[in-house]
Each structure stands twice: as structure tokens, then as C-alpha cells.
Design a protein around this motif. Sequence first.
Motif, PDB file in Angstrom:
ATOM      1  N   ALA A 175       0.829  -1.209   0.000  1.00 65.53           N
ATOM      2  CA  ALA A 175       0.000   0.000   0.000  1.00 65.53           C
ATOM      3  C   ALA A 175       0.864   1.260   0.000  1.00 65.53           C
ATOM      4  CB  ALA A 175      -0.923  -0.014   1.215  1.00 65.53           C
ATOM      5  N   LEU A 186      -5.815   7.402  -3.398  1.00 68.90           N
ATOM      6  CA  LEU A 186      -6.222   6.513  -2.305  1.00 68.90           C
ATOM      7  C   LEU A 186      -7.389   5.605  -2.697  1.00 68.90           C
ATOM      8  CD1 LEU A 186      -5.986   8.914   0.785  1.00 68.90           C
ATOM      9  CD2 LEU A 186      -4.527   6.956   0.265  1.00 68.90           C
ATOM     10  N   ASN A 187      -8.372   6.151  -3.424  1.00 62.77           N
ATOM     11  CA  ASN A 187      -9.515   5.311  -3.789  1.00 62.77           C
ATOM     12  C   ASN A 187      -9.118   4.201  -4.755  1.00 62.77           C
ATOM     13  OD1 ASN A 187      -9.052   7.048  -5.910  1.00 62.77           O
ATOM     14  ND2 ASN A 187     -11.216   7.290  -6.440  1.00 62.77           N
ATOM     15  N   GLN A 190      -7.478   1.561  -2.674  1.00 61.98           N
ATOM     16  CA  GLN A 190      -8.528   0.777  -2.021  1.00 61.98           C
ATOM     17  C   GLN A 190      -9.076  -0.310  -2.940  1.00 61.98           C
ATOM     18  OE1 GLN A 190     -11.146   4.102  -0.713  1.00 61.98           O
ATOM     19  NE2 GLN A 190     -11.162   3.047   1.266  1.00 61.98           N
ATOM     20  N   LYS A 191      -9.383   0.066  -4.169  1.00 60.57           N
ATOM     21  CA  LYS A 191      -9.941  -0.897  -5.115  1.00 60.57           C
ATOM     22  C   LYS A 191      -8.938  -1.994  -5.464  1.00 60.57           C
ATOM     23  CE  LYS A 191     -13.028   2.548  -7.179  1.00 60.57           C
ATOM     24  NZ  LYS A 191     -13.366   3.332  -8.402  1.00 60.57           N
ATOM     25  N   SER A 194      -8.669  -4.295  -2.426  1.00 59.80           N
ATOM     26  CA  SER A 194      -9.934  -5.024  -2.267  1.00 59.80           C
ATOM     27  C   SER A 194     -10.051  -6.158  -3.272  1.00 59.80           C
ATOM     28  CB  SER A 194     -11.114  -4.060  -2.419  1.00 59.80           C
ATOM     29  OG  SER A 194     -12.335  -4.742  -2.357  1.00 59.80           O
ATOM     30  N   VAL A 200     -12.177  -4.238   2.024  1.00 65.57           N
ATOM     31  CA  VAL A 200     -11.943  -2.825   1.755  1.00 65.57           C
ATOM     32  C   VAL A 200     -11.243  -2.202   2.965  1.00 65.57           C
ATOM     33  CG1 VAL A 200     -12.995  -0.592   1.257  1.00 65.57           C
ATOM     34  CG2 VAL A 200     -13.949  -2.680   0.247  1.00 65.57           C
ATOM     35  N   ILE A 201     -10.098  -1.596   2.741  1.00 66.63           N
ATOM     36  CA  ILE A 201      -9.356  -0.901   3.798  1.00 66.63           C
ATOM     37  C   ILE A 201      -9.662   0.591   3.695  1.00 66.63           C
ATOM     38  CG2 ILE A 201      -7.084  -0.395   4.754  1.00 66.63           C
ATOM     39  CD1 ILE A 201      -6.079  -2.980   3.634  1.00 66.63           C
ATOM     40  N   SER A 202     -10.047   1.216   4.774  1.00 71.91           N
ATOM     41  CA  SER A 202     -10.429   2.621   4.750  1.00 71.91           C
ATOM     42  C   SER A 202      -9.236   3.510   4.403  1.00 71.91           C
ATOM     43  CB  SER A 202     -11.004   3.037   6.113  1.00 71.91           C
ATOM     44  OG  SER A 202      -9.991   2.999   7.105  1.00 71.91           O
ATOM     45  N   GLU A 203      -9.542   4.702   3.884  1.00 69.86           N
ATOM     46  CA  GLU A 203      -8.483   5.646   3.546  1.00 69.86           C
ATOM     47  C   GLU A 203      -7.704   6.066   4.794  1.00 69.86           C
ATOM     48  OE1 GLU A 203      -9.893   8.949   1.341  1.00 69.86           O
ATOM     49  OE2 GLU A 203     -10.603   7.764  -0.366  1.00 69.86           O
ATOM     50  N   THR A 205      -7.016   4.226   7.367  1.00 73.39           N
ATOM     51  CA  THR A 205      -6.076   3.155   7.696  1.00 73.39           C
ATOM     52  C   THR A 205      -4.876   3.188   6.753  1.00 73.39           C
ATOM     53  OG1 THR A 205      -7.872   1.767   8.533  1.00 73.39           O
ATOM     54  CG2 THR A 205      -5.809   0.668   7.971  1.00 73.39           C
ATOM     55  N   LEU A 206      -5.118   3.442   5.473  1.00 70.68           N
ATOM     56  CA  LEU A 206      -4.013   3.545   4.511  1.00 70.68           C
ATOM     57  C   LEU A 206      -3.069   4.687   4.880  1.00 70.68           C
ATOM     58  CD1 LEU A 206      -5.972   2.985   1.160  1.00 70.68           C
ATOM     59  CD2 LEU A 206      -4.484   1.349   2.325  1.00 70.68           C
TER      60      LEU A 206
END
Length: 319
Positions: A175, A186-187, A190-191, A194, A200-203, A205-206
Motif C-alpha cells: 500500500a 487513495l480510492n 482501495q480498489k 480489495s 476494503v481498507i479505509s483511507e 487506515t491507509l
Amino acid sequence: MDKKSIRAEVDRLKQDFEKLCSDGKVSTEMRTIMNSMLLIVELILAIFLEKKTRKDNKNSSLPSSQTDKDETAKSSPGSKGKGKEVSGKITNVRTKETVTIAKAETCDVCGAALDQTPCREHERRTKIDIIFEKVMNHVDAEIKECPNCTATVKGDFPEDMPGPLQYGNGLKAFAIHLIISQMVALNRVQKQISAMIGTVISEATLLKFVWRLYQALEKWEAKSIESILQAPSIHVDETSFRVDQKNHWIHVYSSGGTTLKLLHRKRGKEAMVDLNIIPRYGGVIIHDCWASYLSYDHCGHGLCGSHLLRELTFHQQPG
């Protein structure tokens, strides 16, 4: 006056001096001094007037940012990308390789059995693929009731599993690589993740992955500076780096297995004062003979062997 006329004048002076020497009008001491001076003049002419070889980062102390582009910065013919193709192999990968034997059991022409026929040779075909593997490690802690005091006792979890769900270093590194090195949104990160792990890891958390790396590097940087300050000698250098379309400088300090790179807007003594490593250092600094380093007289100085070899290469080149 040009270099040809200067050369002709020097040759005339040499002839006149040799005539005076042959007539016995010049003492031995004066002859030695004049020969030395003429030798110096010859060197000056050869280096500054008649030398046609241009200095670059291979035959002088000039950095790459102040010289013409070399072969590694040129595009290959027909390519749309920038830069020369990088050669060599990447070694920090894990490869799982298998070999399967495709047996020849019957003859395709007459149908005869070939089970007992020895193999003469092999023809190989290869398929390379990438399979992203999701690794889940579950730790089930036992919960027991003490028969003596009826207390509830639970087994200990590993130190790197403080909560019900956590992510491993491999996923964190992937990541951070996408966010920092590849500058992926970031999105999109995430994709991508996932699609690989089904979660799905939240923004937030990233971003926490990046923040924790920053904190770890901050501690490492402080320890590295203290280690460098205690070293008997350090190697120092600086190289240009573009930030927001403006030229910045990466100042490098290294000793043994520690290499520290610090970014600053300036290159010279102002940056060295702000970074505050050389002003506090009392050992020997190895550098490229740049004046900003030589301005510090509280520490010893040594010249970089690579830069000395480059200067010698320039003076040895013909023309």
C-alpha cells in the motif's frame, strides 16, 4: 592574440633562453629556475588553451546536473518512454518454479508403445504468471477457568496482534509503495487491495500506514545521525533533486553501513548549517574538494579517490 600566437611566443622565448645557456651567459641556478617556469607555462597552455576535451561527471568533479546528458538519460530509438532501458535482474522477488515432464508414451505415427524407450532430449516451453496470494494467520487463544480459584485465564497473543484484526507488513509495504512511490490515488489503492484480499481498507487506515512509517523513519534518522557523529570518518556529497519543478539538493552522509540522505533547498554552507551534522562533527570528512566543505576547519579533510581519478582521467585524455 590567440593560442597559436601565444604558442609561437613561448617557443621563441625558449629558443632565446637556450641560446643564452649555450653561450654560457646563464648560471646553473637560473637555468634550473627558468626550466621549471617554462614547464609550468607548457602545462598551462596544454590544459587551458589547447585542451579540447570537455569536463563531465566521468572525468571531473562536476555533478551530473551540470553536465550534458549521458547515455542513461537518452531514449532508445523507437521507444516512447524516457530514459535508457535498465539492464540487470531484480533480485528481491520470490519465485516458485516447477518442472513437469510431458511423457511421450506412444508413437504418433505407428502407435507403438514408448514406455521402455529412453529419452533422447527435451524441448522446453515456459509459462510465467503472477498469482496474488492472500495469507491469513489465525491465532486462537485458549480461555480456561482455574479450578482452584475459578479465575478466567486467557492465552497470550503475539505482540504484533494487538487487536481483533490487523494487517501484515507485506500488505502495508504494498500500500505504501502504491501511495508514495507510484503516487496512486487513495480510492484506486482501495480498489486494488480489495480486488486482491476481498476486504476494503479505509483511507484513514491507509494513511495510518504512511504515518507509522514516517514515525519509524524519524526514530531511525535520529539514531543514524548520532551514529554518524561518532564515526571516525564520514563520506559527504550532494546531488540535485527536483521538487515542485524547483531544484533542491539531497545531502548525503554515510559511514560504514549507514547512509543518510537529507533534502534541502540550498546546496552550500547554509544547508550544512541547517542540517547541523558537519558543524557538530569532529572526525574526518571525505569529500570532492568543494569549498563549502573546506570552510570547516574544526574537522579533518580527505579527498574522494573517485573524484581524483576523474580529474586524472581528464588530464590524461588527448586533445
